[in-house]
Scaffold this active site. Structure first.
Site, PDB file in Angstrom:
ATOM      1  N   GLU A   5      39.829  57.351  54.103  1.00 25.04           N
ATOM      2  CA  GLU A   5      40.764  56.225  54.067  1.00 25.04           C
ATOM      3  C   GLU A   5      40.095  54.977  53.527  1.00 25.04           C
ATOM      4  O   GLU A   5      40.664  54.256  52.710  1.00 25.04           O
ATOM      5  CB  GLU A   5      41.318  55.965  55.469  1.00 25.04           C
ATOM      6  CG  GLU A   5      42.294  54.794  55.503  1.00 25.04           C
ATOM      7  CD  GLU A   5      42.851  54.555  56.899  1.00 25.04           C
ATOM      8  OE1 GLU A   5      43.628  53.589  57.069  1.00 25.04           O
ATOM      9  OE2 GLU A   5      42.518  55.324  57.830  1.00 25.04           O
ATOM     10  N   CYS A  61      46.956  49.453  35.294  1.00 25.27           N
ATOM     11  CA  CYS A  61      46.990  50.769  34.645  1.00 25.27           C
ATOM     12  C   CYS A  61      48.346  51.446  34.854  1.00 25.27           C
ATOM     13  O   CYS A  61      48.882  52.078  33.939  1.00 25.27           O
ATOM     14  CB  CYS A  61      45.878  51.658  35.180  1.00 25.27           C
ATOM     15  SG  CYS A  61      44.232  51.221  34.577  1.00 25.27           S
ATOM     16  N   CYS A  85      45.344  51.496  39.464  1.00 23.44           N
ATOM     17  CA  CYS A  85      45.589  50.108  39.852  1.00 23.44           C
ATOM     18  C   CYS A  85      46.927  49.670  39.259  1.00 23.44           C
ATOM     19  O   CYS A  85      47.530  50.387  38.458  1.00 23.44           O
ATOM     20  CB  CYS A  85      44.457  49.203  39.359  1.00 23.44           C
ATOM     21  SG  CYS A  85      44.367  49.045  37.554  1.00 23.44           S
ATOM     22  N   GLU A  99      42.182  55.661  33.019  1.00 27.91           N
ATOM     23  CA  GLU A  99      43.572  56.038  32.783  1.00 27.91           C
ATOM     24  C   GLU A  99      44.058  55.593  31.406  1.00 27.91           C
ATOM     25  O   GLU A  99      44.731  56.355  30.697  1.00 27.91           O
ATOM     26  CB  GLU A  99      44.485  55.439  33.868  1.00 27.91           C
ATOM     27  CG  GLU A  99      44.228  55.967  35.269  1.00 27.91           C
ATOM     28  CD  GLU A  99      43.251  55.100  36.063  1.00 27.91           C
ATOM     29  OE1 GLU A  99      43.310  55.139  37.298  1.00 27.91           O
ATOM     30  OE2 GLU A  99      42.425  54.396  35.430  1.00 27.91           O
ATOM     31  N   HIS A 117      39.755  51.022  31.951  1.00 29.75           N
ATOM     32  CA  HIS A 117      39.790  52.028  32.992  1.00 29.75           C
ATOM     33  C   HIS A 117      40.068  53.394  32.384  1.00 29.75           C
ATOM     34  O   HIS A 117      40.641  53.515  31.304  1.00 29.75           O
ATOM     35  CB  HIS A 117      40.849  51.680  34.033  1.00 29.75           C
ATOM     36  CG  HIS A 117      40.483  50.489  34.865  1.00 29.75           C
ATOM     37  ND1 HIS A 117      41.181  50.118  35.988  1.00 29.75           N
ATOM     38  CD2 HIS A 117      39.480  49.582  34.741  1.00 29.75           C
ATOM     39  CE1 HIS A 117      40.627  49.032  36.517  1.00 29.75           C
ATOM     40  NE2 HIS A 117      39.604  48.689  35.780  1.00 29.75           N
TER      41      HIS A 117
END
Length: 248
Positions: A89, A158, A155, A127, A125
């Site tokens: 987490e 992205c 994010c 992605e 990034h």
């Protein structure tokens, strides 16, 4: 990417850096953290290297992908995979995105494209770079079926860019399987995930079987099976519930 980015010396430096980061984080694992080391959505927008035209094409300046910022490869180091893809987490120290991809272009001689991207969050990034480096010659007559297995969900910056691509390129079908949800409590992150979903992207949280599949397909595993961590299923259920609440 420049060949020197994958030189033995550069790989050694990256391994030493990653080992140091992972060792420090493992000492802290289990403690709550408010900062996982990733860029905020505002920084991602400011540092974003890619612009998207109305037809979904990416427009990139030569200086926007400097050496060593995006690492490409065929298979991931097993130690790195177990650290970066662990679905904890609070992901302190995991300040990268690993994106494993499969691309099926339909009835072409290319076959199934497979590989991975790794970013260092100092520029573009993984992605957004995927569409530049892995699909550089987009053909509107083909049907693209793209599957990503990522260490964390996109994010907000992205997510917005990916949604624009999917809207412009109707023949691209994207499925994203994420080990963790990145800053899912943030309003802008939730809006980005919803935008992706609305654009036709299939968003899923990685199940235990997905981790095993990714291990077999993208990791230098020496034919050894993946021993899943004790709370893998529990953490999957946690993130699955959060994603369902966001997308409902």
């Amino acid at each position: 990417m420049a060949d020197k980015g994958n030189s033995p010396m550069r790989r050694k430096e990256r391994k030493e850096k990653e080992f140091t980061e992972m060792t420090e984080e493992m000492k802290k694992e289990g403690q709550r953290t408010v900062d996982n080391g990733e860029l905020s959505s505002g920084e991602a927008v400011n540092n974003g290297a890619v612009a998207i035209s109305q037809n979904g094409d990416f427009q990139v300046e030569p200086t926007e992908l400097p050496p060593f910022e995006i690492i490409t490869g065929d298979r991931i180091d097993p130690f790195v995979f177990k650290f970066q893809f662990k679905n904890v987490e609070y992901s302190s120290g995991r300040n990268k995105t690993f994106l494993c991809y499969l691309v099926d272009k339909g009835n072409t001689a290319d076959g199934l494209l497979r590989g991975y991207l790794e970013d260092e969050h100092t520029g573009s990034h993984a992605e957004e770079v995927f569409f530049i480096q892995c699909l550089p010659h987009y053909d509107p007559t083909l049907k693209y079926t793209v599957t990503w297995y990522v260490s964390s969900s996109p994010c907000s910056a992205c997510a917005a860019k990916i949604a624009e691509v999917l809207k412009a390129r109707k023949n691209v079908k994207l499925s994203i399987f994420a080990a963790r949800l990145f800053e899912w409590e943030e309003v802008e992150i939730q809006a980005g995930l919803k935008a992706l979903h609305a654009a036709g992207c299939k968003l899923r949280v990685m199940k235990p079987l997905d981790f095993s599949y990714t291990w077999d397909t993208f990791v230098e595993n020496e034919e050894q099976p993946l021993n899943l961590w004790e709370d893998c299923k529990e953490n999957y259920e946690y993130y699955h519930e959060k994603l369902s609440d966001i997308l409902q």
